[in-house]
Each structure stands twice: as C-alpha cells, then as structure tokens.
Motif scaffolding. Structure first.
Motif, short mmCIF file in Angstrom:
data_model
loop_
_atom_site.label_atom_id
_atom_site.label_comp_id
_atom_site.label_asym_id
_atom_site.label_seq_id
_atom_site.Cartn_x
_atom_site.Cartn_y
_atom_site.Cartn_z
N GLN A 37 -3.16 -31.06 68.58
CA GLN A 37 -2.60 -29.71 68.48
C GLN A 37 -2.63 -29.01 69.83
O GLN A 37 -1.63 -28.44 70.26
N SER A 38 -3.76 -29.04 70.50
CA SER A 38 -3.89 -28.28 71.74
C SER A 38 -3.29 -28.99 72.94
O SER A 38 -2.83 -28.32 73.87
N LEU A 39 -3.25 -30.31 72.96
CA LEU A 39 -2.72 -31.03 74.13
C LEU A 39 -1.23 -31.31 74.05
O LEU A 39 -0.57 -31.37 75.10
N VAL A 40 -0.69 -31.50 72.85
CA VAL A 40 0.72 -31.91 72.74
C VAL A 40 1.56 -30.89 71.98
O VAL A 40 2.63 -30.47 72.45
N VAL A 41 1.10 -30.46 70.82
CA VAL A 41 1.94 -29.64 69.94
C VAL A 41 2.17 -28.24 70.51
O VAL A 41 3.31 -27.77 70.54
N GLU A 42 1.14 -27.57 70.97
CA GLU A 42 1.31 -26.21 71.47
C GLU A 42 2.21 -26.13 72.70
O GLU A 42 3.13 -25.31 72.73
N PRO A 43 2.02 -26.99 73.74
CA PRO A 43 2.97 -26.94 74.85
C PRO A 43 4.38 -27.38 74.42
O PRO A 43 5.38 -26.85 74.92
N GLY A 44 4.46 -28.30 73.48
CA GLY A 44 5.77 -28.74 73.00
C GLY A 44 6.51 -27.64 72.26
O GLY A 44 7.73 -27.47 72.43
N LYS A 45 5.79 -26.89 71.43
CA LYS A 45 6.42 -25.76 70.75
C LYS A 45 6.88 -24.71 71.74
O LYS A 45 7.96 -24.14 71.59
N ALA A 46 6.08 -24.45 72.75
CA ALA A 46 6.46 -23.45 73.76
C ALA A 46 7.66 -23.92 74.56
O ALA A 46 8.48 -23.11 74.98
N ALA A 47 7.80 -25.23 74.75
CA ALA A 47 8.91 -25.75 75.55
C ALA A 47 10.19 -25.92 74.74
O ALA A 47 11.28 -25.66 75.25
N PHE A 48 10.10 -26.33 73.48
CA PHE A 48 11.29 -26.72 72.74
C PHE A 48 11.65 -25.84 71.56
O PHE A 48 12.80 -25.82 71.14
N VAL A 49 10.72 -25.11 70.99
CA VAL A 49 11.01 -24.32 69.79
C VAL A 49 11.26 -22.86 70.13
O VAL A 49 12.04 -22.19 69.47
N ARG A 50 10.63 -22.37 71.17
CA ARG A 50 10.75 -20.97 71.57
C ARG A 50 12.16 -20.69 72.08
O ARG A 50 12.76 -21.49 72.77
N CYS A 51 12.70 -19.53 71.73
CA CYS A 51 14.04 -19.17 72.21
C CYS A 51 13.99 -18.89 73.70
O CYS A 51 12.94 -18.59 74.26
N LEU A 52 15.13 -18.99 74.35
CA LEU A 52 15.20 -18.86 75.80
C LEU A 52 14.86 -17.43 76.22
O LEU A 52 15.54 -16.49 75.85
N GLY A 53 13.78 -17.27 76.95
CA GLY A 53 13.34 -15.97 77.42
C GLY A 53 12.35 -15.27 76.50
O GLY A 53 11.78 -14.25 76.87
N CYS A 54 12.13 -15.79 75.30
CA CYS A 54 11.18 -15.17 74.36
C CYS A 54 9.75 -15.50 74.77
O CYS A 54 9.49 -16.48 75.45
N THR A 55 8.83 -14.69 74.31
CA THR A 55 7.42 -14.90 74.65
C THR A 55 6.65 -15.52 73.49
O THR A 55 5.50 -15.94 73.69
N THR A 56 7.21 -15.59 72.30
CA THR A 56 6.51 -16.18 71.16
C THR A 56 7.19 -17.47 70.76
O THR A 56 8.41 -17.61 70.87
N SER A 57 6.42 -18.41 70.26
CA SER A 57 6.94 -19.70 69.83
C SER A 57 7.25 -19.70 68.36
O SER A 57 6.69 -18.93 67.59
N GLY A 58 8.11 -20.60 67.95
CA GLY A 58 8.38 -20.83 66.54
C GLY A 58 9.54 -20.02 66.01
O GLY A 58 10.12 -19.18 66.68
N TYR A 59 9.91 -20.36 64.80
CA TYR A 59 10.98 -19.66 64.12
C TYR A 59 10.40 -18.56 63.26
O TYR A 59 9.29 -18.67 62.75
N ASN A 60 11.14 -17.50 63.07
CA ASN A 60 10.71 -16.42 62.17
C ASN A 60 11.17 -16.78 60.76
O ASN A 60 12.35 -16.72 60.45
N ARG A 61 10.23 -17.16 59.94
CA ARG A 61 10.56 -17.53 58.57
C ARG A 61 10.11 -16.42 57.65
O ARG A 61 8.95 -16.07 57.60
N ASP A 62 11.02 -15.87 56.89
CA ASP A 62 10.68 -14.80 55.95
C ASP A 62 10.73 -15.29 54.53
O ASP A 62 11.41 -16.14 54.14
#
Length: 112
Positions: A87-112
């Motif tokens: 989680q800390s070595l691969v998933v978190e940097p991967g989410k920040a690199a590939f899931v976060r929108c361009l220019g956003c500061t938070t990772s992940g999708y907003n799921r309601d």
C-alpha cells in the motif's frame, strides 16, 4: 561544477513542486456553485506543473517503490505486513500518479 548545477536544478524543481499544491488550492474558485466542481477545478498553470514536473516524479516513485517492495518482500512476509508495504510503496504513489486528475491535489474518484 556540474554537480553544483545539478544540485541547484534539483533543489529548484523540488521547491517548485512543493509549492504547487498550495498555489493550486489558493487559486480554486467556485464559479458554478457546485462543491464537487470547486474541489476539482485547478488552474492551467497547476495542470502544466503537474504534467511536466509532478507526474514524471510520481511515476518514478511508483517504479522505485515497486523495486523496493520486491526487495523487501521476504522481510515483509516474515513480519506479516505485506499488504501495508504494498500500500505505502506502490499503491499510494500509483494512485497519485495515475488516478488523480490533472492538477488536482487529492487522489481517487469521487464516488457518491
């Protein structure tokens, strides 16, 4: 002399990278009244900085984290914390690199 220049460039890029989230957060404005839009409406310079500086560094951090995870896997398995290490070595940097929108500061999708 090359070492000094290289160090100066790395320090300048790091300083600029550390300032990007603060600048992006201050520059956000709510033009539509929608709070979801406000949270994910970065300015153009934040997107450019993210594309040119942050994403390559985060992709590199993901690759280095994957290598570190594989090297530390026997020790993590003995300690019983393989999931936390992944989680800390691969998933978190991967989410920040590939899931976060361009220019956003938070990772992940907003799921309601």
């Amino acid at each position: 002399m090359k070492l000094f220049r290289s160090t100066a460039v790395v320090l300048a890029l790091t300083t600029g990278l550390l300032a990007l989230p603060a600048q992006a957060e201050m520059a956000q404005q709510n033009t539509s009244g929608d709070p979801l839009y406000t949270a994910n409406a970065p300015k153009g310079y934040a997107m450019i900085g993210d594309l040119i500086i942050a994403r390559p560094l985060l992709i590199g951090a993901t690759a280095l984290g994957a290598v570190a995870f594989v090297v530390s896997l026997p020790f993590s398995a003995l300690g019983g914390n393989v999931k936390e290490a992944a989680q800390s070595l691969v998933v978190e940097p991967g989410k920040a690199a590939f899931v976060r929108c361009l220019g956003c500061t938070t990772s992940g999708y907003n799921r309601d």
